[in-house]
Enzyme design. Structure first.
Site, PDB file in Angstrom:
ATOM      1  N   GLY A 166       0.830  -1.236  -0.126  1.00  0.00           N
ATOM      2  CA  GLY A 166       0.232  -0.061   0.068  1.00  0.00           C
ATOM      3  C   GLY A 166       0.863   1.379   0.028  1.00  0.00           C
ATOM      4  N   ASN A 206      -4.813 -11.650  14.911  1.00  0.00           N
ATOM      5  CA  ASN A 206      -3.737 -12.523  14.169  1.00  0.00           C
ATOM      6  C   ASN A 206      -2.427 -11.819  14.304  1.00  0.00           C
ATOM      7  OD1 ASN A 206      -5.480 -14.664  13.565  1.00  0.00           O
ATOM      8  ND2 ASN A 206      -5.794 -13.791  11.495  1.00  0.00           N
ATOM      9  N   TYR A 242     -15.358   1.174   8.613  1.00  0.00           N
ATOM     10  CA  TYR A 242     -14.050   1.398   8.685  1.00  0.00           C
ATOM     11  C   TYR A 242     -13.946   2.323   9.842  1.00  0.00           C
ATOM     12  CZ  TYR A 242      -9.314   3.757   7.783  1.00  0.00           C
ATOM     13  OH  TYR A 242      -8.268   4.092   7.701  1.00  0.00           O
ATOM     14  N   ARG A 244      -9.766   9.838  -2.221  1.00  0.00           N
ATOM     15  CA  ARG A 244      -9.559  10.954  -1.547  1.00  0.00           C
ATOM     16  C   ARG A 244      -9.235  12.121  -2.216  1.00  0.00           C
ATOM     17  NH1 ARG A 244      -5.757   6.806   2.228  1.00  0.00           N
ATOM     18  NH2 ARG A 244      -5.626   5.895   0.445  1.00  0.00           N
TER      19      ARG A 244
END
Length: 327
Positions: A11, A100, A146, A187
């Protein structure tokens, strides 16, 4: 060499963090399933002897051979376009994925830093936002998938810290920008720059009076690096407190790009925050950190990156097929 695992490594922020840790002499293990990441962000690292990449979905059990000193958990959709299309996966990566990562940190006796967000403050009733503010979030609104994923992520991280004595750090990231952002991810910065480069009018939602503050990626990475190596376990805001209205920002972009587009106005999305500005008093005190790159300089660097995209990339639709991930 100290070894660090970075989730969401393909990312925007994950790839820049990988660069920084390699530069600092760390061995970096990048992990991503490319649901929103892009392999081109890490292509320059794949032949580096200090880097290895594992393609994996962290909502499933994570296995890493050998020791780990640090984990940076940056895996998550972060754009409204993405998390509105894959709401369940967004919740899963914030809950199961974080669980995790924390379990792995406990097993490896590693310090873990998790990437939270200014979205935990929702549409804030306190301005600017301090770490003590609990937020104003609509849990069942479209953005709630989110916001609540990140709020849960903070809660389970602190639970591991208090119950297991795990070394944890939490960064609340405010709007960050720079090279490697996806052009059409929804965005405001890539949206405006993409529209300008394509000769389209700039779209402002609402009347443009809502405010944002933008932090250049190099400053954000520096703040995260310092926080990881600090002794502070509670959340810390990392962002640039210089605030600007969206309307004024659109006019800045038109001036920067030298285009003659107009500003067009559309209906404000549900629960879109009206104000967003970090109080960075804590970061200044704890980390001796504050942003160094002013918006004019950062925007120029970012625009140069977008300007060098191919025509195919410039006009490519970001309506990604998420069918393999919808579950």
């Amino acid at each position: 060499m100290k070894r660090v695992l970075i989730t969401g490594a393909a990312g925007f922020l994950g790839s820049h963090l990988s660069d920084r840790f390699i530069k600092e002499g760390y061995y970096v293990i990048g992990m991503d399933n490319f649901i929103t990441g892009d392999q081109k962000n890490i292509e320059h690292l794949l032949n580096n002897s200090s880097y290895e990449f594992i393609e994996h979905d962290i909502t499933k059990y994570i296995s890493i051979e050998g020791d780990l000193d640090y984990i940076l958990h940056f895996a998550s959709p972060a754009s409204p376009i993405d998390y509105l299309k894959i709401p369940i996966q967004t919740l899963k990566v914030g809950s199961l994925g974080t669980h995790n990562c924390l379990g792995l940190a406990k097993a490896k006796n590693a310090r873990i830093l998790i990437a939270s967000t200014s979205e935990v403050y929702g549409d804030p009733l306190v301005h600017p936002q301090t770490e003590e503010y609990y937020g104003n979030v609509n849990t069942i609104g479209p953005r709630g998938v989110y916001d609540e994923a990140k709020r849960f992520q903070e809660s389970i991280t602190m639970a591991y810290h208090r119950f297991h004595g795990l070394e944890t750090r939490i960064v609340r990231i405010f709007n960050t920008y720079g090279p490697r952002m996806r052009l059409n991810d929804g965005r405001v910065i890539p949206a405006f720059m993409g529209q300008a480069l394509r000769g389209e009018d700039l779209t402002v939602f609402g009347d443009g009076s809502q405010t944002r503050s933008f932090c250049y990626v190099d400053d954000q990475v520096e703040g995260i690096f310092r926080l990881l190596h600090s002794d502070y376990s509670k959340p810390v805001n990392i962002g640039n407190p210089h605030e600007i209205s969206i309307k004024d920002f659109a006019e800045e972009i038109i001036k920067l790009t030298g285009t003659k587009q107009k500003i067009v106005y559309k209906e404000l999305p549900v629960n879109d925050p009206m104000q967003r500005q970090p109080d960075i008093t804590l970061a200044k005190k704890l980390l001796n950190w504050e942003p160094k790159v002013d918006r004019a300089e950062g925007m120029k660097k970012t625009f140069e990156y977008f300007k060098n995209l191919t025509q195919e990339e410039l006009y490519k639709s970001e309506h990604k097929d998420f069918s393999d991930y919808i579950n």
